[in-house]
Design an enzyme around this catalytic site. Structure first.
Site, short mmCIF file in Angstrom:
data_model
loop_
_atom_site.label_atom_id
_atom_site.label_comp_id
_atom_site.label_asym_id
_atom_site.label_seq_id
_atom_site.Cartn_x
_atom_site.Cartn_y
_atom_site.Cartn_z
N HIS A 220 7.66 88.76 -34.29
CA HIS A 220 6.54 87.91 -34.71
C HIS A 220 5.18 88.57 -34.54
CE1 HIS A 220 5.37 87.23 -30.60
NE2 HIS A 220 4.54 86.28 -30.91
N MET B 280 -5.81 92.01 -32.45
CA MET B 280 -7.14 92.17 -33.04
C MET B 280 -7.47 93.65 -33.24
SD MET B 280 -10.69 90.84 -31.46
CE MET B 280 -10.38 91.80 -30.00
N CYS C 58 3.25 77.37 -34.14
CA CYS C 58 2.27 78.45 -34.28
C CYS C 58 2.81 79.37 -35.37
CB CYS C 58 2.17 79.22 -32.97
SG CYS C 58 0.99 80.57 -33.02
#
Length: 487
Positions: free
Chosen positions: A410, A389, A102
């Site tokens: 991260h 978001m 990822c």
DNA sequence: ATGTGC
């Protein structure tokens, strides 16, 4: 895990706390966090996981936690652990995570915010159509079969670019220049192959996204310039991984290691820490399968980026230049000097560095940097930190003498569970709120949107401040979203 | 994160 034990933290500096070795811990735990972040640093379970990781065979130096640490499968998310391969050091799939490789890819668009604004809604509509997302199938590139998938697994983004899905710069600025060499596609399970066939070029769900962002502030002019970033510039950030293929590989190898572990005389405090020596058949098998998933994830981000590039060119005329592509869920065999321990003090040792929810951050001058960055005195590897978001994201740079095997945080890190978040807000309300702040939203599901509410995450500004304060990396630019395509 | 449980 058994009884909840709360490890004692001792503050060493404003941004560094230590868990002294107790019981079977072979090394200390080290948590990088600011005093403000620490009380909610993931709760007792994450800190206990930091301590549990410190018991793994061959671990050197310390079991590290980044400022965004939170509870994960076996290892904490935001964890870094390195094991000495020559000393029986282990590799653990839980130290990489289910979403193998990822990571984040950032493009700089050749257009500024003011010129982009009139085209924003149209571009977001275009990106929404060009970005397969949500659970299950749907992908940019429908592969012809297992033979073609094997080429993706062996050559990653290099194969995608060879096939016309990108340009040379995309490889020059990708971690490992687009692919790692030690993948073995033939060794994957039938299920992993089956799941990989129909998801290449898809975002997935959860915290994965494609965002259009604007450079809000430049903190390091020289590095920003070298990376191709300037204030007011439009960027595209893609956050996604290896989809069902990586998940299946993790599942397959956790199962295999649970069986094989006893044969190596290894016991662990938590079943989810299943591991075997790096220098063993099942260890090598995992690393080869993991490398295949890493290549799949790079190709995945390459294809999504190429689709976004097409949308930008068609609707704005602007090109997209890759700034960097970097994973935050990966184990790598690297050479580091470690003080003390089994080897001679300070001698270079071959280590298996697990980064789970942690980003590699190479210092200036490192040979693995992109060629155009390698000879710059104060510019390290671009480090891409996605916010949650609707919140800011960051570009950092690797610094000399990083304390955790050239690693940093991260992202923001969760504080509320998906369930708690979904209870707290309705997706429709959240979209309205974000739109009122000038962020165009193209979701996949209302529930998925609600689960990713900004309040479910730590403050990304505080996380980055702690990473800087701890000497893990240095801020280069802060980016704010103007449009989000949500997985 | 994930064909959102084995």
């Amino acid at each position: 895990m058994t009884q909840a034990r709360v490890p004692a933290l001792v503050q060493e500096t404003p941004y560094r706390y230590q868990i002294e070795p107790t019981g079977r811990m072979r090394v200390p735990g080290v948590v990088f966090a600011s005093p403000g972040l620490l009380p909610e640093v993931g709760g007792d379970q994450a800190l206990q996981q930091v301590a549990d990781v410190a018991t793994l065979p061959g671990i050197v130096d310390a079991s590290y936690a980044m400022p965004d640490v939170h509870w994960g499968y076996g290892f904490p998310i935001g964890g870094v652990a390195a094991t000495d391969i020559a000393e029986g050091g282990v590799v653990s799939p839980g130290g990489v995570g289910f979403d193998i490789s990822c990571g984040v890819r950032l493009y700089a668009a050749d257009v500024d915010a003011a010129d982009f604004a009139p085209r924003k809604e149209a571009v977001l509509d275009g990106l929404s159509r060009s970005t397969p997302r949500g659970m299950g199938k749907g992908a940019v590139w429908e592969l012809s079969g297992a033979g073609q998938l094997a080429k993706v697994l062996a050559s990653g983004a290099r194969y995608a670019v060879e096939q016309g899905h990108g340009v040379q710069r995309d490889l020059d600025r990708c971690e490992d220049f687009g692919a790692v060499d030690d993948a073995d596609p033939a060794a994957l399970s039938e299920r992993a192959v089956k799941r990989g066939l129909h998801q290449l070029g898809s975002l997935g769900s959860g915290n994965h996204f494609l965002e259009v962002q604007v450079v809000d502030a430049v903190r390091d002019q020289a590095a920003a310039e070298a990376y191709g970033l300037r204030a007011g510039q439009v960027c595209v950030m893609i956050h996604c991984g290896s989809r069902g293929l990586g998940h299946q590989i993790c599942t397959d190898h956790v199962r295999a290691m649970e069986q094989a572990m006893a044969g190596f005389g290894i016991t662990v405090p938590d079943r989810q820490l299943a591991c075997v020596p790096v220098d063993s058949d099942p260890g090598r098998a995992y690393l080869r399968a993991m490398a295949s998933a890493a290549n799949y994830a790079r190709a995945n981000r390459q294809l999504l980026g190429q689709a976004a590039r097409g949308v930008f060119e068609r609707l704005t005329g602007a090109g997209l230049d890759l700034v960097y592509d970097i994973s935050h869920n990966l184990a790598k065999v690297e050479t580091h000097r470690v003080a003390g321990g089994a080897g001679a003090a300070g001698a270079p040792r071959r280590l298996c560095v697990h980064r789970k929810g942690a980003t590699r951050a190479l210092p200036p001058g490192h040979p693995d940097l992109p060629a155009d960055l390698r000879d710059l005195p104060d510019v390290g590897q671009p480090v891409l930190i996605p916010g949650s978001m609707g919140t800011a994201s960051y570009v950092l740079t690797g610094v000399p003498g990083g304390p955790a095997f050239a690693s940093t945080c991260h992202g923001a890190g969760r504080t509320l569970s998906r369930h708690q978040a979904a209870k707290a807000v309705r997706g429709q309300e959240l979209r309205q709120l974000l739109e009122s702040r000038g962020i165009a939203v193209r979701g996949a599901s209302w529930r998925g949107l609600a689960e990713e509410m900004p309040e479910a995450y730590k403050d990304i500004d505080a996380v980055v401040e702690a990473a800087e304060g701890a000497g893990l990396a240095r801020a280069v630019a802060r980016l704010v979203p103007v449009g989000v395509v949500k997985g």
